[in-house]
Scaffold this motif. Structure first.
Motif, PDB file in Angstrom:
ATOM      1  N   GLU A   1       0.825  -1.208   0.000  1.00 56.27           N
ATOM      2  CA  GLU A   1       0.000   0.000   0.000  1.00 56.27           C
ATOM      3  C   GLU A   1       0.859   1.258   0.000  1.00 56.27           C
ATOM      4  O   GLU A   1       0.601   2.201  -0.745  1.00 56.27           O
ATOM      5  CB  GLU A   1      -0.901   0.004   1.244  1.00 56.27           C
ATOM      6  CG  GLU A   1      -2.355  -0.173   0.922  1.00 56.27           C
ATOM      7  CD  GLU A   1      -3.203  -0.132   2.181  1.00 56.27           C
ATOM      8  OE1 GLU A   1      -3.147   0.857   2.919  1.00 56.27           O
ATOM      9  OE2 GLU A   1      -3.915  -1.121   2.400  1.00 56.27           O
ATOM     10  N   GLU A   2       1.852   1.271   0.836  1.00 54.91           N
ATOM     11  CA  GLU A   2       2.747   2.423   0.934  1.00 54.91           C
ATOM     12  C   GLU A   2       3.529   2.604  -0.367  1.00 54.91           C
ATOM     13  O   GLU A   2       3.701   3.729  -0.849  1.00 54.91           O
ATOM     14  CB  GLU A   2       3.703   2.258   2.119  1.00 54.91           C
ATOM     15  CG  GLU A   2       4.630   3.437   2.347  1.00 54.91           C
ATOM     16  CD  GLU A   2       3.914   4.717   2.731  1.00 54.91           C
ATOM     17  OE1 GLU A   2       4.528   5.788   2.583  1.00 54.91           O
ATOM     18  OE2 GLU A   2       2.741   4.670   3.149  1.00 54.91           O
ATOM     19  N   SER A   3       3.974   1.525  -0.948  1.00 52.14           N
ATOM     20  CA  SER A   3       4.697   1.581  -2.211  1.00 52.14           C
ATOM     21  C   SER A   3       3.804   2.153  -3.320  1.00 52.14           C
ATOM     22  O   SER A   3       4.231   2.998  -4.104  1.00 52.14           O
ATOM     23  CB  SER A   3       5.185   0.185  -2.597  1.00 52.14           C
ATOM     24  OG  SER A   3       5.811   0.230  -3.845  1.00 52.14           O
ATOM     25  N   PHE A   4       2.551   1.698  -3.378  1.00 48.06           N
ATOM     26  CA  PHE A   4       1.594   2.222  -4.359  1.00 48.06           C
ATOM     27  C   PHE A   4       1.367   3.710  -4.137  1.00 48.06           C
ATOM     28  O   PHE A   4       1.375   4.497  -5.082  1.00 48.06           O
ATOM     29  CB  PHE A   4       0.259   1.466  -4.269  1.00 48.06           C
ATOM     30  CG  PHE A   4      -0.808   2.065  -5.120  1.00 48.06           C
ATOM     31  CD1 PHE A   4      -0.848   1.806  -6.495  1.00 48.06           C
ATOM     32  CD2 PHE A   4      -1.766   2.913  -4.574  1.00 48.06           C
ATOM     33  CE1 PHE A   4      -1.824   2.371  -7.280  1.00 48.06           C
ATOM     34  CE2 PHE A   4      -2.739   3.479  -5.372  1.00 48.06           C
ATOM     35  CZ  PHE A   4      -2.786   3.205  -6.731  1.00 48.06           C
ATOM     36  N   ARG A   5       1.197   4.099  -2.881  1.00 52.07           N
ATOM     37  CA  ARG A   5       0.946   5.501  -2.553  1.00 52.07           C
ATOM     38  C   ARG A   5       2.114   6.382  -2.992  1.00 52.07           C
ATOM     39  O   ARG A   5       1.916   7.410  -3.640  1.00 52.07           O
ATOM     40  CB  ARG A   5       0.712   5.654  -1.041  1.00 52.07           C
ATOM     41  CG  ARG A   5       0.251   7.040  -0.628  1.00 52.07           C
ATOM     42  CD  ARG A   5      -0.079   7.123   0.853  1.00 52.07           C
ATOM     43  NE  ARG A   5       1.060   7.290   1.715  1.00 52.07           N
ATOM     44  CZ  ARG A   5       1.772   8.423   1.844  1.00 52.07           C
ATOM     45  NH1 ARG A   5       1.478   9.466   1.132  1.00 52.07           N
ATOM     46  NH2 ARG A   5       2.788   8.484   2.665  1.00 52.07           N
TER      47      ARG A   5
END
Length: 111
Positions: free
Chosen positions: A3-7
């Motif tokens: 999720e953090e990587s996508f964000r």
């Protein structure tokens, strides 16, 4: 995390691009507003006093000048717009409606 990587890698980049694009469009619109703004609505045109209308016509002539030649004559445009201020319908209309109005009446070759 995924999720953090996508964000970080996608979402924030897209948001940054959108902000840059909107800022660029807003700056471009402000530039158009400075040159053509007095022609955007009939209300703006009708509320212009003689001095500001003359200045706007002069600025438009300069903005459209290339190689010492301009597409318009500021003095002719000013004279027609002064007459048009009193001739136009009182309701506020936009640029497309103004052009249709001018075409119907065929008395304003420079406007």
């Amino acid at each position: 995390s995924a999720e953090e990587s996508f964000r970080v890698n996608y979402f924030l980049r897209i948001v940054d691009q959108a902000i840059l694009s909107l800022t660029s469009r807003f700056d471009q619109y402000q530039g158009y507003q400075k040159i053509f703004g007095f022609l955007f609505t009939s209300e703006t045109l009708q509320s212009s006093d003689k001095n500001s209308l003359k200045t706007s016509c002069d600025n438009l002539e300069v903005a459209l000048k290339k190689d010492g030649k301009s597409d318009i004559d500021a003095n002719e445009l000013y004279a027609e717009l002064m007459f048009l201020q009193n001739f136009m319908p009182k309701e506020n209309i936009g640029p497309v409606e103004i052009l249709k109005f001018l075409k119907r009446h065929d008395h304003f070759p420079n406007a």
